[in-house]
Design an enzyme around this catalytic site. Structure first.
Site, mmCIF file in Angstrom:
data_model
loop_
_atom_site.group_PDB
_atom_site.id
_atom_site.type_symbol
_atom_site.label_atom_id
_atom_site.label_comp_id
_atom_site.label_asym_id
_atom_site.label_seq_id
_atom_site.Cartn_x
_atom_site.Cartn_y
_atom_site.Cartn_z
ATOM 1 N N GLY A 97 -14.003 0.291 -4.655
ATOM 2 C CA GLY A 97 -13.968 1.174 -3.480
ATOM 3 C C GLY A 97 -14.633 0.501 -2.299
ATOM 4 O O GLY A 97 -14.362 -0.663 -1.975
ATOM 5 N N ASP A 102 -7.902 8.374 0.655
ATOM 6 C CA ASP A 102 -8.434 7.259 1.453
ATOM 7 C C ASP A 102 -8.213 7.459 2.950
ATOM 8 O O ASP A 102 -8.776 6.744 3.774
ATOM 9 C CB ASP A 102 -7.806 5.923 1.013
ATOM 10 C CG ASP A 102 -8.577 5.284 -0.138
ATOM 11 O OD1 ASP A 102 -9.644 5.800 -0.507
ATOM 12 O OD2 ASP A 102 -8.097 4.270 -0.683
ATOM 13 N N SER A 109 -7.769 0.874 3.508
ATOM 14 C CA SER A 109 -8.269 0.402 2.215
ATOM 15 C C SER A 109 -9.440 -0.545 2.411
ATOM 16 O O SER A 109 -9.653 -1.076 3.510
ATOM 17 C CB SER A 109 -7.139 -0.324 1.495
ATOM 18 O OG SER A 109 -7.612 -0.944 0.327
ATOM 19 N N SER A 110 -10.178 -0.759 1.337
ATOM 20 C CA SER A 110 -11.250 -1.777 1.352
ATOM 21 C C SER A 110 -10.889 -2.973 0.480
ATOM 22 O O SER A 110 -11.712 -3.888 0.329
ATOM 23 C CB SER A 110 -12.550 -1.166 0.832
ATOM 24 O OG SER A 110 -12.940 -0.084 1.622
ATOM 25 N N THR A 129 -10.145 0.210 -9.798
ATOM 26 C CA THR A 129 -9.084 -0.536 -9.144
ATOM 27 C C THR A 129 -9.052 -1.784 -9.972
ATOM 28 O O THR A 129 -9.940 -1.993 -10.788
ATOM 29 C CB THR A 129 -9.505 -0.810 -7.690
ATOM 30 O OG1 THR A 129 -9.465 0.415 -6.986
ATOM 31 C CG2 THR A 129 -8.628 -1.822 -6.988
ATOM 32 N N ASN A 150 -6.445 4.368 -6.928
ATOM 33 C CA ASN A 150 -7.643 4.897 -6.282
ATOM 34 C C ASN A 150 -8.678 5.224 -7.345
ATOM 35 O O ASN A 150 -9.444 4.360 -7.712
ATOM 36 C CB ASN A 150 -7.344 6.081 -5.371
ATOM 37 C CG ASN A 150 -8.543 6.387 -4.468
ATOM 38 O OD1 ASN A 150 -9.392 5.516 -4.279
ATOM 39 N ND2 ASN A 150 -8.635 7.587 -3.936
ATOM 40 N N ARG A 171 0.845 -1.192 0.000
ATOM 41 C CA ARG A 171 0.000 0.000 0.000
ATOM 42 C C ARG A 171 0.888 1.253 0.000
ATOM 43 O O ARG A 171 1.983 1.248 0.584
ATOM 44 C CB ARG A 171 -0.857 -0.040 1.256
ATOM 45 C CG ARG A 171 -1.838 1.099 1.443
ATOM 46 C CD ARG A 171 -3.033 0.960 0.584
ATOM 47 N NE ARG A 171 -4.148 1.785 1.037
ATOM 48 C CZ ARG A 171 -5.156 2.130 0.258
ATOM 49 N NH1 ARG A 171 -5.210 1.744 -1.007
ATOM 50 N NH2 ARG A 171 -6.146 2.865 0.724
HETATM 51 O O1 DON Z 1 -8.076 1.135 -1.286
HETATM 52 C C1 DON Z 1 -9.256 1.396 -1.453
HETATM 53 O O2 DON Z 1 -10.152 0.949 -0.761
HETATM 54 C C2 DON Z 1 -9.649 2.300 -2.616
HETATM 55 N N1 DON Z 1 -8.577 3.202 -2.921
HETATM 56 C C3 DON Z 1 -10.006 1.449 -3.780
HETATM 57 C C4 DON Z 1 -10.508 2.259 -4.923
HETATM 58 C C5 DON Z 1 -11.297 1.475 -5.872
HETATM 59 O O3 DON Z 1 -11.552 0.320 -5.676
HETATM 60 C C6 DON Z 1 -11.794 2.185 -7.054
HETATM 61 N N2 DON Z 1 -12.509 1.302 -7.878
HETATM 62 N N3 DON Z 1 -13.151 0.717 -8.453
#
Ligand code: DON
Length: 594
Positions: free
Chosen positions: A497, A446, A475-476, A404, A424, A127
């Site tokens: 996300g 985030d 993060s998720s 993502t 992101n 990360r």
């Molecule tokens: O780490 C995270 O949870 C977010 N930055 C993920 C972003 C994301 O999944 C965008 N997408 N579809």
């Protein structure tokens, strides 16, 4: 007469016996058919010819990613004798070329690795880290409010990238092939160019304004005459190819030191960014213990903090295990009500307790405790919806569809990789590093820029996820590997996300509770709830009467403006692998090793 009668009686008896025989035969055939279906179904539950969707099958390994060329790169590496880690790393670098909206060098992510020989699972954390000069109130304006433009679309929005360090660490420690072999396909794709696909042209068009603002991005993501790249255009990325060559030659040092590092630092210095030479040199990959749980006889191994994904996936499964979900029917009102009430509680916990464990003690054990789950389950009224809060900030997602990307790899020796990485947003901050050919993430968003103020995914947080130097934003992302009787049986993950956790959860439930194969499990409509805003987001395909029943319970429903998640799943029955790329995104592929 008697004779006749006898004869006719005899005839009757014959007819009667014949009829019975026919019925008997039908019954026997039916029972045999059912038995044979049954046998098929239990011997190889992933392929059942009564299913509507089918995975790709292979006897020799599989790569599933969101982009066909990158999946092919991974499958070719398997064919060359590489293991799952080699293939995953090659796919990761290839996606940085072919899927610029999410594949990346300038972002970060998480990789779950299962090593069959050692029977060991590793949770690799690469990360992004906050730069040393980042401060708690970095994104607050003079009124003390979050300046979303700066948090998301400026050089300050970039965390120190972790992707290159993470991929190189995995390959050098757990791969078999030479690094130059792993990087070669990505270099070729960047050098020689790829044909722009319809979906890439569409995605670039949506990000046009954001990308065109920066001279470097304008140069990389548009035609030479400044117009937008179109479906079928040949698109070459020579600066990116040079960066990849530096990595192929020097490993992670080719990115974090020397020429590429100098370009990143210059980009920052020219634009009031914070990432310094020292930040790049100090970037560290962390090997963490995965979080583990059990669900109806399956063992779950998932990403630990600084992802909230694994903790809450397991917490949700613990709550849901107390109900016979399959008796309720898939996507029935009773089922969705239980999902939503569980999600509401898990996301409320997320907002308070989750953050980088190196900075803030995260009560991982307590959150994943089955007794705690039971208490939460008992707090759920099965008739009426509960209310999250009076404050409903609204899920203000960015206009550009966020991106993502996840990919899964399974090799012939039973090694498994489940990787999710990201910039992101789609194209991150939209800012490319001049001369180096890659985009910067906007992962600093985030963090919780201000307690209670939602980030781009409507997620709120507090102290646990406040900005601090060298800290990793929460993060998720939820790469996960699921085991049965000590052997991995499937792996999955998703972008999306805040909806990643609920997407992965529903994929697991579809497979385990509703006996779907992985392709069916991907295709089924999903719902999402994240405590705040207090709404159920639904994909198309939830019936109107189900919706009405949910409304009668007091839920507020909203058809999601976009699909919820996009999974890349691989399963194995010990003999064959089965791959399913989510149908929600065109161009992805499950590629079987030839
Ligand atoms: O780490 C995270 O949870 C977010 N930055 C993920 C972003 C994301 O999944 C965008 N997408 N579809």
């Amino acid at each position: 007469m008697i004779l006749k009668h006898t004869v006719s009686m005899k005839n009757c008896q014959v007819i009667f016996v014949k009829q019975h025989l026919a019925v008997f035969r039908v019954i026997v055939t039916w029972v045999m058919l059912m038995l044979s279906y049954g046998a098929d179904a239990s011997d190889a539950p992933i392929i059942d010819y009564r299913d509507r969707f089918h995975p790709v099958t292979s006897a020799t390994g599989m790569v599933v990613s969101q982009e066909r060329l990158a999946s092919q790169v991974g499958a070719d590496i398997l064919a060359l004798g590489g293991n799952a880690v080699d293939a995953a790393v090659a796919t990761g670098f290839a996606l940085a070329v072919t899927l610029p909206q999410a594949g990346n060098l300038g972002g970060g992510g998480f990789m779950m690795i299962y090593l069959a020989e050692q029977d060991k699972t590793i949770a690799l954390d690469y990360r992004e880290m906050a730069p040393a000069r980042a401060t708690r109130n970095l994104f607050l304006d003079d009124e003390g409010e979050v300046d979303q433009n700066i948090a998301r679309f400026s050089h300050l929005s970039a965390g120190v990238p972790g992707t290159v360090a993470g991929l190189i660490h995995a390959q050098q420690k757990y791969g078999n092939l030479a690094l130059s072999q792993i990087l070669a396909p990505a270099i070729t794709l960047a050098d020689q160019g790829i044909k722009v696909s319809n979906s890439l042209a569409f995605s670039l068009k949506r990000a046009e304004q954001r990308l065109a603002k920066w001279r470097s991005s304008k140069k990389y993501f548009f035609r030479a005459d400044g117009s937008g790249l179109q479906n079928g255009d040949l698109w070459q990325q020579p600066d990116l190819a040079n960066t990849l060559k530096a990595i192929a030659q020097r490993g992670a040092k080719g990115f974090y030191e020397g020429g590429v590092a100098a370009l990143i630092v210059a980009e920052m210095e020219n634009n009031n960014g914070l990432i310094s030479k020292a930040d790049l040199a100090n970037y560290r990959v962390v090997e963490r213990l995965p979080v583990t749980g059990s669900y109806r006889g399956y063992d779950i191994s998932a990403m630990s903090p600084p992802s909230s994904g694994g903790v809450h996936l397991i917490q949700l499964l613990n709550i849901l295990e107390g109900w016979a979900l399959s008796d309720l029917g898939h996507n029935s009102a009773g089922y969705i009500h239980r999902l939503v009430e569980s999600m509401r509680r898990a996301y409320a916990d997320r907002s308070k307790h989750l953050g980088d464990p190196d900075f803030h003690p995260v009560p991982v054990k307590q959150l994943m405790d089955k007794n705690y789950a039971q208490r939460l389950r008992e707090s759920i009224d099965l008739v009426k919806a509960s209310s999250s809060s009076d404050i409903s900030p609204g899920l203000e997602l960015p206009y550009e569809s966020p991106q993502t990307t996840h990919f899964s790899v399974w090799d012939n020796d039973g090694n498994v990789v489940s990787n999710t990485y990201t910039l992101n947003f789609s194209y991150g901050s939209g800012i490319a590093v001049a001369g180096a050919g890659f985009l910067l993430n906007n992962e600093m968003d985030d963090f919780s820029a201000k307690p209670g103020t939602p980030n781009a995914y409507g997620l709120t947080g507090g102290e646990a996820n406040a900005i601090e130097p060298a800290k990793r934003p929460l993060s998720s992302m939820t790469p996960v590997i699921v085991f049965k009787d000590g052997k991995p049986v499937f792996t999955t993950g998703s972008p999306g996300g805040s909806t990643i956790i609920t997407t992965v959860l529903q994929t697991l439930l579809n497979i385990i509770d509703f006996d779907m194969n992985i392709a069916e499990a991907a295709a089924a409509p999903r719902i999402h709830h994240q405590w705040l805003p207090d709404k159920i987001f639904m994909e198309k395909g939830i019936s109107l009467d189900t919706q009405q029943l949910l409304e009668q319970k007091g839920h507020v429903l909203l058809t999601s403006p976009r699909v919820i998640g996009r999974t890349q799943t691989i399963a194995s029955d010990g003999q064959n692998t089965y791959g399913a790329n989510d149908f929600r995104w065109p161009g992805g592929a499950a590629i079987a090793q030839p």
